[in-house]
Scaffold this motif. Sequence first.
Motif, mmCIF file in Angstrom:
data_model
loop_
_atom_site.group_PDB
_atom_site.id
_atom_site.type_symbol
_atom_site.label_atom_id
_atom_site.label_comp_id
_atom_site.label_asym_id
_atom_site.label_seq_id
_atom_site.Cartn_x
_atom_site.Cartn_y
_atom_site.Cartn_z
ATOM 1 N N GLU A 115 12.045 16.095 26.478
ATOM 2 C CA GLU A 115 10.639 15.719 26.754
ATOM 3 C C GLU A 115 10.406 14.261 26.377
ATOM 4 O OE1 GLU A 115 8.160 17.063 28.209
ATOM 5 O OE2 GLU A 115 6.687 15.525 27.659
ATOM 6 N N LYS A 116 10.948 13.871 25.217
ATOM 7 C CA LYS A 116 10.745 12.479 24.747
ATOM 8 C C LYS A 116 11.453 11.506 25.696
ATOM 9 C CE LYS A 116 11.147 9.490 20.666
ATOM 10 N NZ LYS A 116 11.735 9.365 19.293
ATOM 11 N N ALA A 117 12.682 11.872 26.111
ATOM 12 C CA ALA A 117 13.428 11.010 27.052
ATOM 13 C C ALA A 117 12.650 10.856 28.357
ATOM 14 C CB ALA A 117 14.798 11.611 27.332
ATOM 15 N N ALA A 118 12.082 11.947 28.830
ATOM 16 C CA ALA A 118 11.317 11.907 30.094
ATOM 17 C C ALA A 118 10.063 11.050 29.948
ATOM 18 C CB ALA A 118 10.953 13.324 30.527
ATOM 19 N N GLN A 119 9.368 11.177 28.821
ATOM 20 C CA GLN A 119 8.155 10.361 28.584
ATOM 21 C C GLN A 119 8.512 8.869 28.591
ATOM 22 O OE1 GLN A 119 5.081 11.188 28.513
ATOM 23 N NE2 GLN A 119 5.139 13.425 28.234
ATOM 24 N N GLN A 157 22.927 -4.276 22.454
ATOM 25 C CA GLN A 157 22.269 -5.444 23.067
ATOM 26 C C GLN A 157 20.868 -5.067 23.534
ATOM 27 O OE1 GLN A 157 23.595 -8.638 24.565
ATOM 28 N NE2 GLN A 157 25.062 -8.545 22.891
ATOM 29 N N ALA A 158 20.767 -3.911 24.161
ATOM 30 C CA ALA A 158 19.468 -3.471 24.710
ATOM 31 C C ALA A 158 18.467 -3.246 23.584
ATOM 32 C CB ALA A 158 19.668 -2.193 25.525
ATOM 33 N N LYS A 159 18.919 -2.558 22.531
ATOM 34 C CA LYS A 159 18.012 -2.264 21.407
ATOM 35 C C LYS A 159 17.538 -3.552 20.765
ATOM 36 C CE LYS A 159 16.087 0.712 18.555
ATOM 37 N NZ LYS A 159 15.242 1.824 19.021
ATOM 38 N N ASP A 160 18.496 -4.458 20.607
ATOM 39 C CA ASP A 160 18.200 -5.751 19.965
ATOM 40 C C ASP A 160 17.146 -6.519 20.770
ATOM 41 O OD1 ASP A 160 18.712 -7.819 18.065
ATOM 42 O OD2 ASP A 160 19.823 -8.895 19.639
ATOM 43 N N VAL A 181 16.483 3.392 23.561
ATOM 44 C CA VAL A 181 17.859 3.832 23.854
ATOM 45 C C VAL A 181 17.917 5.360 23.853
ATOM 46 C CG1 VAL A 181 20.271 3.811 23.082
ATOM 47 C CG2 VAL A 181 18.879 1.728 22.898
ATOM 48 N N ILE A 182 18.399 5.902 24.966
ATOM 49 C CA ILE A 182 18.553 7.355 25.126
ATOM 50 C C ILE A 182 20.044 7.647 25.281
ATOM 51 C CG2 ILE A 182 18.072 9.324 26.659
ATOM 52 C CD1 ILE A 182 15.537 7.719 27.585
ATOM 53 N N VAL A 183 20.582 8.542 24.423
ATOM 54 C CA VAL A 183 22.014 8.874 24.474
ATOM 55 C C VAL A 183 22.172 10.301 24.978
ATOM 56 C CG1 VAL A 183 24.120 9.196 23.082
ATOM 57 C CG2 VAL A 183 22.581 7.271 22.600
ATOM 58 N N VAL A 184 23.083 10.489 25.940
ATOM 59 C CA VAL A 184 23.405 11.837 26.454
ATOM 60 C C VAL A 184 24.893 12.068 26.265
ATOM 61 C CG1 VAL A 184 23.514 13.306 28.515
ATOM 62 C CG2 VAL A 184 21.554 11.750 28.179
ATOM 63 N N ASN A 185 25.225 13.072 25.412
ATOM 64 C CA ASN A 185 26.634 13.322 25.104
ATOM 65 C C ASN A 185 26.698 14.655 24.363
ATOM 66 O OD1 ASN A 185 29.250 13.371 23.835
ATOM 67 N ND2 ASN A 185 29.368 11.144 24.104
ATOM 68 N N PRO A 186 27.449 15.652 24.863
ATOM 69 C CA PRO A 186 27.416 16.986 24.221
ATOM 70 C C PRO A 186 28.088 17.028 22.853
ATOM 71 C CG PRO A 186 29.072 16.946 25.949
ATOM 72 C CD PRO A 186 28.346 15.639 26.019
ATOM 73 N N GLN A 224 24.175 6.152 17.219
ATOM 74 C CA GLN A 224 23.164 6.791 16.349
ATOM 75 C C GLN A 224 22.249 5.755 15.676
ATOM 76 O OE1 GLN A 224 25.101 9.512 13.788
ATOM 77 N NE2 GLN A 224 23.228 10.572 13.186
ATOM 78 N N SER A 225 22.828 4.585 15.367
ATOM 79 C CA SER A 225 22.035 3.590 14.614
ATOM 80 C C SER A 225 20.963 2.930 15.484
ATOM 81 C CB SER A 225 22.977 2.494 14.077
ATOM 82 O OG SER A 225 23.622 1.841 15.165
ATOM 83 N N VAL A 226 21.082 3.106 16.817
ATOM 84 C CA VAL A 226 20.080 2.431 17.675
ATOM 85 C C VAL A 226 19.389 3.407 18.628
ATOM 86 C CG1 VAL A 226 21.218 0.164 17.601
ATOM 87 C CG2 VAL A 226 21.853 1.796 19.397
ATOM 88 N N SER A 227 19.769 4.689 18.604
ATOM 89 C CA SER A 227 19.205 5.596 19.625
ATOM 90 C C SER A 227 17.809 6.102 19.237
ATOM 91 C CB SER A 227 20.146 6.786 19.850
ATOM 92 O OG SER A 227 20.336 7.507 18.648
ATOM 93 N N ASP A 228 16.914 6.092 20.203
ATOM 94 C CA ASP A 228 15.568 6.676 20.022
ATOM 95 C C ASP A 228 15.589 8.167 20.345
ATOM 96 O OD1 ASP A 228 13.693 4.206 19.651
ATOM 97 O OD2 ASP A 228 15.084 3.661 21.270
ATOM 98 N N VAL A 229 16.494 8.542 21.253
ATOM 99 C CA VAL A 229 16.613 9.934 21.693
ATOM 100 C C VAL A 229 18.101 10.265 21.802
ATOM 101 C CG1 VAL A 229 16.101 11.591 23.539
ATOM 102 C CG2 VAL A 229 14.493 9.729 23.060
#
Length: 274
Positions: free
Chosen positions: A8-12, A225-228, A233-238, A244-249
């Motif tokens: 939901e957060k990623a979609a928003q 680079q993007a976060k900076d 930042v949205i990470v998708v990985n099972p 982790q240090s820069v991901s929002d989702v």
Amino acid sequence: MSIDQEIEKAAQILAKASNAVASCGAGISAESGIPTFRDPGGVWERVDPSEAATSEGLIATLKRDPQKLLPFFMELLETFERAEPNPAHYALKELEHMGILKTVVTQNIDNLHLEAGNTDVIEVHGSGFRMRCLSCEWSKNYSRRELISRIKQKMSDADSFTFSDIVELMPKCEGCGAVTRPDVVMFGEQVKDIPRSFEAARKCDVMLAIGTSGVVYPAAYLPFQAKDAGARVIVVNPNENAFQSVSDVYVPLKAGEAMERIVKEVKEIVLDKK
Ligand code: APR
């Protein structure tokens, strides 16, 4: 947060974006049947990178024992021939179609982002479906079927696989007639379009990091680079969140399911706003 809340957060976040960039690794093509490199049973468990991932090592192996890599090469050829874009690739095409995603930066050489329909794809490790001349600037993109059926035909006609037989499998340069090679970046070779990739990362409003272990630079720099530069930042990985240090989702699902669910929710949000 639960997985549903992460989605939901990623979609928003994506529903508000207009300049998103996706940075993709082998994991996005896993559901297309293409093996990743570092998962259990991955490519580097089956083939020694020093014998196949550098041009010197590959040539030395093919000269010393051309049969050694043949079974793996044949299996990879079959895998690439059967591969098709999966729901994760099509989700990125949808996001581009909605004006949300601008660019896909991919470490993959499988051509699946272009086949899914994304139009701005930066292949930083090159493409297995583009051949380039070893003597002049000529290069040519081939369709999956065209190139693979050509190589399989020549392999079925060949009765041995010396190094020169394998070189003969490749199309000849249509400019100067010289030998060509797949336009892929081997270890130790110059990666492609890094300045443009970094520029896209620094200008984006959302960085989607999908299916990458984040161990190979400079591609692994992109989410940082993007976060900076102020992006979400949205990470998708099972299996792991390499950023982790820069991901929002962080959505701990396979790319196909994750991206299908995210894009479905983005569409609902966008439609509700209309
Ligand atoms: N969906 C999403 N991610 C997945 C899936 C899936 N179905 N299956 C596996 N993954 C994740 C794994 O958890 C892992 O983090 O994909 C990642 C694959 O990591 P690698 O195999 O290291 O691939 P990649 O990150 O693309 O490697 C980068 O290394 O050997 C070089 O040139 C090669 O481009 C490659 C580079």
